[in-house]
Design an enzyme around this catalytic site. Structure first.
Site, PDB file in Angstrom:
ATOM      1  N   GLY A  41       0.824  -1.190   0.000  1.00 10.56           N
ATOM      2  CA  GLY A  41       0.000   0.000   0.000  1.00 10.56           C
ATOM      3  C   GLY A  41       0.863   1.247   0.000  1.00 10.56           C
ATOM      4  N   CYS A  42       0.252   2.369  -0.339  1.00 12.49           N
ATOM      5  CA  CYS A  42       1.027   3.613  -0.440  1.00 12.49           C
ATOM      6  C   CYS A  42       1.530   4.078   0.928  1.00 12.49           C
ATOM      7  CB  CYS A  42       0.196   4.698  -1.112  1.00 12.49           C
ATOM      8  SG  CYS A  42      -1.441   4.975  -0.392  1.00 12.49           S
ATOM      9  N   TYR A  43       0.661   4.109   1.923  1.00  8.27           N
ATOM     10  CA  TYR A  43       1.111   4.510   3.259  1.00  8.27           C
ATOM     11  C   TYR A  43       2.160   3.550   3.823  1.00  8.27           C
ATOM     12  CZ  TYR A  43      -2.470   8.178   3.978  1.00  8.27           C
ATOM     13  OH  TYR A  43      -3.246   9.313   3.910  1.00  8.27           O
ATOM     14  N   LEU A  98       5.649   4.184   2.352  1.00 10.79           N
ATOM     15  CA  LEU A  98       6.277   5.364   2.934  1.00 10.79           C
ATOM     16  C   LEU A  98       6.773   5.093   4.353  1.00 10.79           C
ATOM     17  CD1 LEU A  98       5.143   9.003   2.718  1.00 10.79           C
ATOM     18  CD2 LEU A  98       5.139   7.957   4.958  1.00 10.79           C
TER      19      LEU A  98
END
Length: 347
Positions: A156-158, A161
């Site tokens: 996932g994007c979060y 990061l």
């Protein structure tokens, strides 16, 4: 025709062909065909655009159920969406599944049964949501598991990061045992997906800034916790996402209690990510302008002043549609197919 047929004009991906031969074939004779399921969403359209500039891959089909038959302009070319049931799965060397959570996993298995390798961009096969043990596609941490894999779970994007920001500290055991890592992250509206929602209308988002999923309830937490656990760390995560009035990009400020002060605040990142093409370590605080439309995560770290416990403030930014989704999916596909990892990616 199935991609693993040996009677057609294209070589089998499975079998005796080694990665060097496959790479030579892709770059000098014929690009490898790839397909996209869920091509009409933000991540799917980003994949279409990035593949248009890839030197070793070509788009064989783009499937979208509700928009089947529509022709759209993406990345300077016209693409006609086909229905998923009509997609020639067996003609692709690899298929990206950007279908919704809860639907994508079954299509991933269907694509694999047709002979294609798969990158699943949904939550269905990620750690914390699945016990199938599918390789987790965060190459900076799991490159050798991804290389040559049949199926990869794209992060996932979060989590991309947060995990890139925390991994150097986790690897070296630098976070205080029993400590709480606090993550305040803000994302552009494309992170919420392509489904029409009143709360994401321009008039509702512009000139505003708000938190959501407060109380440590965001679905990406399970993925983060599962990956943090692989380092054997005894830490709690408190994650509060926010909605930014921009189209794309994520920036997070992460507060980390340390076991002891560091001689160099940036040292762990400089050591771990030296030579990584898609992680930038900077003494200057990153901004969205540094990363938008690039397949990079940009990270900075600063020691916090005036705290009783040694504390580090880590700031990380990336584009949620590129390094946080489609770009990372292509990075994984390159590794799965034996191509150069940075091929076709904006650095």
């Amino acid at each position: 025709m199935r991609w693993d047929d040996t009677t057609g004009s294209r070589p089998a991906v499975s079998g005796t062909i080694d990665s060097a031969a496959l790479q030579l074939y892709a770059f000098f004779v014929h690009k490898l065909p790839v397909g996209i399921l869920g091509a009409s969403g933000y991540a799917g359209r980003e994949l279409c655009a990035l593949l248009g500039a890839h030197p070793g891959l070509e788009l064989a089909f783009a499937a979208a159920n509700e928009r089947r038959g529509e022709t759209v302009r993406i990345g300077g070319r016209s693409i006609t969406f086909v229905a998923p049931d009509d997609a020639p799965l067996g003609d692709a060397a690899l298929i990206f599944s950007a279908l919704p959570h809860g639907v994508s996993g079954a299509w991933t298995d269907r694509a694999r049964s047709a002979g294609a390798k798969v990158v699943d961009l949904s939550n269905d096969l990620r750690p914390g949501s699945s016990d199938r043990g599918v390789p987790y596609g965060l190459p900076e941490l799991t490159r050798e598991q991804v290389r040559g894999a049949d199926i990869v779970a794209n992060p996932g994007c979060y989590p991309t990061l947060v995990l890139l920001a925390l991994a150097p500290l986790l690897r070296e055991g630098l976070i205080a045992p029993g400590g709480t890592v606090t993550i305040a992250a803000a994302s552009g509206v494309t992170g919420a997906g392509f489904t029409a929602r009143h709360d994401l209308l321009f008039g509702e988002v512009t000139e505003d800034f708000r938190a959501y999923a407060a109380g440590n309830t965001h679905r990406h937490l399970a993925e983060m916790r599962a990956m943090v656990a692989t380092f054997g760390a005894d830490v709690d995560l408190i994650f509060t996402p926010h909605l930014l009035p921009v189209a794309r990009g994520i920036l997070a400020t992460i507060t980390v209690p340390l076991l002891h002060p560091l001689a160099s605040a940036l040292g762990p990142w400089e050591a771990m990510y030296a030579g990584e093409p898609f992680v930038e370590v900077s003494a200057e605080l990153p901004s969205l302008r540094d990363v938008v439309r690039r397949n990079v995560a940009r990270i900075s770290a600063t020691a916090a002043a005036g705290t009783r416990t040694p504390t580090l403030v880590v700031v990380c930014a990336l584009d949620n549609l590129v390094k946080g989704a489609a770009g990372q999916a292509i990075q994984n596909a390159n590794l799965q197919l034996g191509l150069a990892e940075p091929a076709g990616l904006p650095g």
